[in-house]
Design a protein around this motif. Structure first.
Motif, PDB file in Angstrom:
ATOM      1  N   THR A  15       0.838  -1.210   0.000  1.00  0.00           N
ATOM      2  CA  THR A  15       0.000   0.000   0.000  1.00  0.00           C
ATOM      3  C   THR A  15       0.863   1.246   0.000  1.00  0.00           C
ATOM      4  O   THR A  15       0.517   2.259  -0.579  1.00  0.00           O
ATOM      5  CB  THR A  15      -0.907   0.018   1.237  1.00  0.00           C
ATOM      6  OG1 THR A  15      -0.131  -0.296   2.375  1.00  0.00           O
ATOM      7  CG2 THR A  15      -2.047  -0.958   1.105  1.00  0.00           C
ATOM      8  N   GLU A  16       1.984   1.146   0.703  1.00  0.00           N
ATOM      9  CA  GLU A  16       2.888   2.288   0.782  1.00  0.00           C
ATOM     10  C   GLU A  16       3.373   2.701  -0.602  1.00  0.00           C
ATOM     11  O   GLU A  16       3.336   3.862  -0.978  1.00  0.00           O
ATOM     12  CB  GLU A  16       4.092   1.892   1.628  1.00  0.00           C
ATOM     13  CG  GLU A  16       4.331   2.795   2.811  1.00  0.00           C
ATOM     14  CD  GLU A  16       5.508   2.314   3.602  1.00  0.00           C
ATOM     15  OE1 GLU A  16       5.266   1.639   4.589  1.00  0.00           O
ATOM     16  OE2 GLU A  16       6.634   2.604   3.208  1.00  0.00           O
ATOM     17  N   ALA A  21       0.644   4.343  -2.513  1.00  0.00           N
ATOM     18  CA  ALA A  21       0.423   5.725  -2.122  1.00  0.00           C
ATOM     19  C   ALA A  21       1.514   6.618  -2.690  1.00  0.00           C
ATOM     20  O   ALA A  21       1.244   7.702  -3.201  1.00  0.00           O
ATOM     21  CB  ALA A  21       0.385   5.836  -0.596  1.00  0.00           C
ATOM     22  N   ALA A  22       2.753   6.119  -2.609  1.00  0.00           N
ATOM     23  CA  ALA A  22       3.877   6.889  -3.137  1.00  0.00           C
ATOM     24  C   ALA A  22       3.677   7.142  -4.616  1.00  0.00           C
ATOM     25  O   ALA A  22       3.906   8.239  -5.107  1.00  0.00           O
ATOM     26  CB  ALA A  22       5.181   6.145  -2.880  1.00  0.00           C
ATOM     27  N   TYR A  46       1.125   9.846  -5.107  1.00  0.00           N
ATOM     28  CA  TYR A  46       1.702  11.185  -4.988  1.00  0.00           C
ATOM     29  C   TYR A  46       2.421  11.542  -6.277  1.00  0.00           C
ATOM     30  O   TYR A  46       2.269  12.607  -6.840  1.00  0.00           O
ATOM     31  CB  TYR A  46       2.688  11.238  -3.818  1.00  0.00           C
ATOM     32  CG  TYR A  46       2.014  11.446  -2.492  1.00  0.00           C
ATOM     33  CD1 TYR A  46       2.124  10.529  -1.477  1.00  0.00           C
ATOM     34  CD2 TYR A  46       1.245  12.580  -2.284  1.00  0.00           C
ATOM     35  CE1 TYR A  46       1.490  10.713  -0.266  1.00  0.00           C
ATOM     36  CE2 TYR A  46       0.603  12.773  -1.079  1.00  0.00           C
ATOM     37  CZ  TYR A  46       0.732  11.834  -0.077  1.00  0.00           C
ATOM     38  OH  TYR A  46       0.097  12.031   1.113  1.00  0.00           O
ATOM     39  N   SER A  65      -0.138  12.293  -8.823  1.00  0.00           N
ATOM     40  CA  SER A  65      -0.760  13.613  -8.798  1.00  0.00           C
ATOM     41  C   SER A  65       0.188  14.660  -9.351  1.00  0.00           C
ATOM     42  O   SER A  65      -0.215  15.606 -10.017  1.00  0.00           O
ATOM     43  CB  SER A  65      -1.198  13.971  -7.378  1.00  0.00           C
ATOM     44  OG  SER A  65      -0.077  14.247  -6.584  1.00  0.00           O
ATOM     45  N   LEU A  66       1.469  14.442  -9.053  1.00  0.00           N
ATOM     46  CA  LEU A  66       2.472  15.358  -9.600  1.00  0.00           C
ATOM     47  C   LEU A  66       2.501  15.253 -11.122  1.00  0.00           C
ATOM     48  O   LEU A  66       2.512  16.251 -11.843  1.00  0.00           O
ATOM     49  CB  LEU A  66       3.830  15.012  -9.002  1.00  0.00           C
ATOM     50  CG  LEU A  66       5.037  15.754  -9.552  1.00  0.00           C
ATOM     51  CD1 LEU A  66       4.868  17.242  -9.357  1.00  0.00           C
ATOM     52  CD2 LEU A  66       6.292  15.280  -8.862  1.00  0.00           C
ATOM     53  N   ALA A 119      -0.425  16.943 -12.582  1.00  0.00           N
ATOM     54  CA  ALA A 119      -0.242  18.392 -12.602  1.00  0.00           C
ATOM     55  C   ALA A 119       0.666  18.794 -13.757  1.00  0.00           C
ATOM     56  O   ALA A 119       0.428  19.781 -14.446  1.00  0.00           O
ATOM     57  CB  ALA A 119       0.347  18.859 -11.280  1.00  0.00           C
ATOM     58  N   ARG A 120       1.693  17.993 -13.948  1.00  0.00           N
ATOM     59  CA  ARG A 120       2.621  18.323 -15.028  1.00  0.00           C
ATOM     60  C   ARG A 120       2.021  18.068 -16.391  1.00  0.00           C
ATOM     61  O   ARG A 120       2.234  18.824 -17.343  1.00  0.00           O
ATOM     62  CB  ARG A 120       3.900  17.509 -14.876  1.00  0.00           C
ATOM     63  CG  ARG A 120       4.597  17.914 -13.625  1.00  0.00           C
ATOM     64  CD  ARG A 120       5.966  17.344 -13.534  1.00  0.00           C
ATOM     65  NE  ARG A 120       6.523  17.887 -12.301  1.00  0.00           N
ATOM     66  CZ  ARG A 120       7.769  18.219 -12.152  1.00  0.00           C
ATOM     67  NH1 ARG A 120       8.605  18.051 -13.093  1.00  0.00           N
ATOM     68  NH2 ARG A 120       8.179  18.731 -11.025  1.00  0.00           N
ATOM     69  N   SER A 128      -0.264  20.611 -18.010  1.00  0.00           N
ATOM     70  CA  SER A 128       0.368  21.675 -18.772  1.00  0.00           C
ATOM     71  C   SER A 128       1.850  21.361 -18.878  1.00  0.00           C
ATOM     72  O   SER A 128       2.565  21.428 -17.912  1.00  0.00           O
ATOM     73  CB  SER A 128       0.153  22.991 -18.045  1.00  0.00           C
ATOM     74  OG  SER A 128       0.986  23.964 -18.585  1.00  0.00           O
ATOM     75  N   VAL A 139      -3.462  25.660 -13.282  1.00  0.00           N
ATOM     76  CA  VAL A 139      -3.505  24.489 -12.397  1.00  0.00           C
ATOM     77  C   VAL A 139      -3.711  24.981 -10.976  1.00  0.00           C
ATOM     78  O   VAL A 139      -3.545  26.145 -10.687  1.00  0.00           O
ATOM     79  CB  VAL A 139      -2.223  23.629 -12.456  1.00  0.00           C
ATOM     80  CG1 VAL A 139      -2.026  23.032 -13.816  1.00  0.00           C
ATOM     81  CG2 VAL A 139      -1.026  24.420 -11.999  1.00  0.00           C
ATOM     82  N   GLY A 140      -4.052  24.059 -10.104  1.00  0.00           N
ATOM     83  CA  GLY A 140      -4.232  24.449  -8.714  1.00  0.00           C
ATOM     84  C   GLY A 140      -5.407  25.359  -8.552  1.00  0.00           C
ATOM     85  O   GLY A 140      -5.316  26.401  -7.914  1.00  0.00           O
TER      86      GLY A 140
END
Lengths: 538, 297
Positions: free
Chosen positions: A97-98, A101-102, A105, A108-109, A112-113, A116, A125-126
């Motif tokens: 699970t770790e 989750a990593a 993260y 999500s990064l 975001a990238r 755009s 963004v944001g």
């Protein structure tokens, strides 16, 4: 960096695939040529009839074929290995699970990238998932505020209700012919339900916010406040219109549940009444571009306030013998009758925040108490109210502070006239209109509040009327006035609930006969709020 | 006398703007201010609203905050309802249309990361909870890359000429952060799999990053201080747990956690909850260095 590396790898994979395909094609060609070779060889064998030669040839070709097949499998395996290394989806099946989750993260990064690729892309963004200040998913924010008390005072309900402040209001408990006198809350010994308030607020659209307060007593409700506020005017200006609490003074703009004591200071009660200066109209404010807080405000208001202003024409029965004959006493105030201006400033000195303000309001008084049982009267004239306030708040930390707050308010009535007659039921010809009335009244309060623990506050207040000059035809009526001492301690389990114990020594209230009635008052106040209720300002 | 009054007036109210920087950025908390500064460098003038030594949930609303917001081109907030109790009224009083929510000059950093433990169905009886999730996401250093990217993107959006500049400083920041992060991770590796007790839910994300388990909060519900009887009960409840430390933020009363740590004879540590909270926590890097130093076994 990472991205560039990744794209290079993608290209590498694509090249590998291409190469693999080429090899496959080559293999097909090989197989074809092999088959042809076999056929030719068999024909040759038949032709030559040399079986041993044929067998040897076939064996050699079979070996070559196997070797090529092995080479191809190895190549395919290698290609798959490379693919597994660069494609994150081809992760091993047993992911903890770790790790998941990593990678989320990281995901999500990456999102975001990916949203755009270049920083200069116009895509924002944001953003915000939803209104970050909204306490509920509902639109608008709705809150309900309840205020009640238990009162014990050294005066019977009827004796207390008959008290007043001469020159300001009479009969605290009285409310007749549509006008409430100065009283308001906490009127009875024992339990009081002061009010329940419904508060609505939301953005109307990009341009306006709307606030509405429906104030309800036990038997009726009224639209106490309803106003729109602009949210996108340039040059740090704002417009407000509707019915709202005037920006006059410091305390007037604050709601009852935010006050530091359960009741208003005497001068507020006398000049504006229990609901403060609450008017229909428009307000403009401008936050000046200065280093310290400097706010200018101007208001054009209707001037309905029953304590100091009024709009309706008044006629009085000037002669009791001709009781049916009304005499015009004061004309109607047509249009917005009250103008208010204020300037507020604030600055920090270390951990102390200072706030100061000056306010001025001018309008016409139309005070119609001609239907009162005792001493019916009417007043009219020009009223000017001036207010000065100063507050210093020393923050010990985010939740503890020491605050000193004071205000001085002066009310002047000029060009006034007064109509008095002793009784509505009397028959004597005592009615009297005196054309020359002038009033010069002022008062102040000064209070110290100490928030000594996150959930506890205590405070003391001294408030007084310090001037009460009422001159009729040049003669001072020697109207009496007084003062009051109040202490309080409150426990706030959270910012949504408050239990306050307050003790007051009152020496400011008088009977109808201008006789001072000193009394003590113990008050236990409960104030609770549910729903989405916005934070309070400074 | 007249001259003196005039001089006082000028001194008190005279306009001063930041002359050289391209963008006026207001950040609600110290760590956000430093993140913007690290990415924006000399192209931004950063003002921080909250005082680092205070509880971030209860920033005292003051007229000076409205002044700071008045001329801002960009407002960067933590989000997750952390500013809900103090920012909205001062933001309204600042009368600055550019930085209202939903406008170009408003960045809610919480929208760039996944908040842990969202509680959309919480009521106020559950205490001072944030329905969107735990707003103290900054304590997970894995989140920083996304936050830095968001800030750089927003700065570039408002200052097109500086896009290349922001891209460069973002890359620099990213590289340094990743490197430092590995160091911190190495340093705190022995804590992995261990259990801790915290005062408030501030360090959920930190524990998650370290692979630690939060076995209890000292607060009965978020925002409500513990009573003596609650502490006794908590101690009993923790009897069979292998807790290695009790931690809390710097701005809180320390009796409760100190007492609990003493009773259990485990490490007790007060952690700076923001950049600027202690003299050593000057920027994001030194802040995390100090956090790691204080946590390290």
């Amino acid at each position: 960096m990472q991205q560039v590396g990744k794209s290079k790898l993608v290209i590498l994979i694509a090249q590998l695939h291409l190469w693999k395909k080429q090899r496959e094609n080559d293999m097909k060609k090989t197989k074809l040529s092999l088959a042809i070779g076999l056929l030719v060889a068999g024909f040759n064998a038949y032709a030559s009839d040399d079986l041993s030669v044929l067998k040897a040839q076939i064996a050699a070709q079979q070996a070559q074929l196997e070797k090529m097949m092995q080479q191809m499998q190895a190549l395919e395996a290698k290609a798959q290995q490379v693919e597994a290394k660069v494609t994150p989806t081809a992760a091993p099946a047993s992911v903890t699970t770790e790790q998941k989750a990593a990678s989320s993260y990281q995901g999500s990064l990456d999102q975001a990238r990916a949203a755009s690729r270049k920083l200069s892309d116009p895509v924002k963004v944001g953003g915000i998932k939803r209104n970050p200040f909204s306490g509920s998913n509902m639109n608008p924010d709705v809150a309900f505020i309840l205020d009640g008390s238990y009162v014990n005072r050294s005066q019977s309900n009827s004796a207390y209700g008959a008290l007043g402040m001469p020159g300001f209001f009479h009969e605290l408990g009285g409310a007749h012919e549509g006008h409430a006198h100065g009283g308001g809350y906490n009127l009875n010994n024992g339990f009081n339900l002061n009010y329940g308030e419904l508060v609505f607020s939301a953005a109307v659209d990009k341009y306006f916010d709307l606030f509405a307060v429906i104030h309800a007593g036990e038997s009726g409700a009224a639209l106490e406040e309803a106003y729109a506020n602009t949210r996108s005017l340039p040059f740090n200006t704002q417009l407000k219109f509707g019915k709202f609490l005037s920006g006059f003074g410091r305390l007037n703009g604050q709601h009852h549940h935010y006050w530091d004591f359960a009741d208003q200071p005497l001068i507020y009660q006398g000049v504006f009444g229990s609901h403060g200066l609450l008017e229909k109209g428009v307000q403009a404010t401008w936050l000046a571009p200065t280093r310290n807080y400097l706010l200018f405000g101007a208001e054009a208001l209707q001037g309905d306030n029953e304590q100091s202003f009024g709009t309706k024409a008044i006629s009085v029965k000037s002669d009791k013998i001709f009781a049916d004959k009304d005499t015009a006493f004061a004309s109607q105030v047509d249009g917005a009758g009250l103008a208010v201006g204020f300037v507020k400033t604030g600055f920090d000195l270390g951990n102390t925040s200072w706030m100061a303000g000056a306010s001025y309001g001018a309008g016409k008084m139309r005070l119609d108490h001609t239907s009162d049982e005792h001493g019916p009267h009417a007043k009219a004239g020009s009223v000017a109210i001036t207010g000065l306030d100063l507050t210093g708040k020393y923050f010990l930390d985010a939740t503890r502070y020491l605050m000193w707050q004071s205000e001085y308010i002066k009310r002047e009535l000029t060009d006034g006239q007064v109509a008095t007659y002793p009784s509505n039921s009397g028959g004597a010809s005592d009615g009297l209109i005196t054309p020359k009335l002038s009033q010069n009244q002022s008062g102040y309060y000064s209070q110290l509040i100490w928030k000594f623990a996150p959930q506890w506050r205590t405070g003391l207040r001294y408030d007084a009327i310090d001037q009460n000059s009422i001159k009729v035809a040049g003669t001072d009526k020697n109207t009496p006035y007084g003062d009051r001492n109040t202490v309080m301690v409150e426990y706030n389990p959270t910012e949504f609930s408050r239990i306050r114990l307050q003790y007051a020594q009152n020496g400011a209230f008088f009977t109808e006969e201008n006789e001072r009635k000193r009394f003590d008052e113990i008050l236990l106040q409960f104030n609770m709020a549910i729903g989405a209720h916005g934070a309070h300002s400074f | 006398m007249k001259k003196m009054i005039w001089a006082a007036w000028v001194a008190l109210f005279c306009y001063h703007g930041s002359a050289n920087a391209t963008l006026n950025v207001v950040a609600t908390y110290g760590w956000i201010g430093d993140l913007v500064q690290q990415i924006g460098q000399e192209r931004v003038a950063v003002t921080v609203l909250a005082q680092a030594s205070f509880d971030p949930h209860f920033v005292p609303p003051k007229p000076s905050l409205a002044v700071k917001l008045r001329n801002a081109d960009l407002l960067v907030i933590n989000g997750g309802q952390l500013e809900m109790g103090w920012l909205p009224p001062v933001l309204r009083q600042a009368s600055n249309a550019r930085i209202q929510p939903n406008s170009e000059g408003f960045l809610d950093l919480s929208s760039l990361v996944t908040l842990s433990n969202p509680r959309p169905h919480a009521t106020r009886a559950d205490g001072d909870v944030h329905p969107d999730g735990n707003p103290h996401y900054v304590f997970n250093p894995d989140n920083m890359a996304a936050l830095a990217y968001g800030v750089a993107h927003q700065l570039c959006h408002l200052d097109k000429a500086g896009c290349g500049f922001y891209e460069q400083s973002l890359a620099r920041f990213d590289e340094r952060w990743q490197k430092e992060k590995q160091g911190w991770q190495q340093r705190l590796l022995p804590l992995k799999g261990k259990q801790l007790v915290q005062y408030h839910e501030s360090f959920d994300d930190l524990a998650y990053w370290l692979g630690m388990t939060v076995v209890a909060n000292v607060e009965p519900v978020p925002g409500v201080p513990p009573s003596a009887s609650h502490l006794e009960k908590l101690l009993k409840r923790l009897a069979d747990q292998q807790v290695v430390m009790v931690i809390q933020e710097h701005f809180r009363d320390r009796e409760a956690t100190e007492w609990l740590a003493k009773q259990r004879q485990v490490k007790w540590q007060v952690l700076p909850s923001d950049v600027g909270a202690t003299p050593k926590s000057k920027d994001l890097f030194s802040w995390f260095n100090e956090l790691v130093e204080r946590l390290a076994p």
